[in-house]
Enzyme design. Structure first.
Site, PDB file in Angstrom:
ATOM      1  N   THR A  26       0.795  -1.255   0.068  1.00 40.19           N
ATOM      2  CA  THR A  26       0.075   0.077   0.003  1.00 40.19           C
ATOM      3  C   THR A  26       0.911   1.342   0.069  1.00 40.19           C
ATOM      4  OG1 THR A  26      -0.196  -0.013   2.553  1.00 40.19           O
ATOM      5  CG2 THR A  26      -1.944  -1.146   1.077  1.00 40.19           C
ATOM      6  N   ASP A  27       0.162   2.411  -0.485  1.00 44.21           N
ATOM      7  CA  ASP A  27       0.952   3.799  -0.347  1.00 44.21           C
ATOM      8  C   ASP A  27       0.326   4.341   0.859  1.00 44.21           C
ATOM      9  OD1 ASP A  27      -1.672   4.473  -1.087  1.00 44.21           O
ATOM     10  OD2 ASP A  27      -1.052   5.139  -3.074  1.00 44.21           O
ATOM     11  N   LEU A  28       0.628   5.913   0.848  1.00 44.45           N
ATOM     12  CA  LEU A  28       0.244   6.521   1.854  1.00 44.45           C
ATOM     13  C   LEU A  28      -1.145   6.733   2.050  1.00 44.45           C
ATOM     14  CD1 LEU A  28       2.868   9.615   1.443  1.00 44.45           C
ATOM     15  CD2 LEU A  28       2.941   7.889   3.282  1.00 44.45           C
TER      16      LEU A  28
END
Length: 148
Positions: A26-28
């Protein structure tokens, strides 16, 4: 050395491969980072080929060549998030002497998350396209999707 084991399965002509979304995917914003879908698709394609009897490792180690992605068209439809259980569906939709075309969908339940169409060509160690092994073509022929 033996072929790598497969973890997915065929359901008729469609290959099904499970993927769980981990924190590292996942990203931010907490959704799967777009480039990680390419990894999911690659794992599913490799698994599909192994189940079809294609031993990519043996052929590569023998110096005969390997598949290379020539073209990929990808469409992101919906986000996947940490903990989601995804299924990558793959169909062989094109078969030529030098390569294959595989249509793939990443699903979250009934929702299409990603759709992709991937063309892979067999290349010699020099990088030039060449005919893929005849036994691979023979293994693919019964798996060729003739539907829409």
């Amino acid at each position: 050395m033996d072929a790598l084991p497969a973890f997915g399965r065929f359901d008729g002509l469609e290959h099904r491969f499970a993927v769980r979304v981990y924190f590292e995917d996942t990203d931010l914003t907490g959704v799967v980072y777009h480039a990680n879908y390419l990894r999911y698709l690659e794992r599913a394609r490799s698994d599909m080929l192994a189940l079809a009897g294609v031993d990519q490792r043996r052929v590569h180690e023998a110096g005969e060549g390997a598949y290379a992605v020539r073209d990929i068209a990808i469409q992101y439809r919906a986000p996947a998030r940490l903990g989601d259980e995804l299924i990558v569906l793959s169909r062989l939709v094109g078969l030529r002497p030098v390569g294959v075309v595989i249509q793939q969908r990443v699903m979250l339940g009934a929702t299409i998350v990603v759709e992709a169409k991937v063309e892979a060509v067999f290349v010699a160690p020099s990088g030039k396209p060449r005919r893929q092994p005849a036994q691979w073509v023979a293994a693919f022929e019964p798996l060729l999707w003739k539907g829409n």
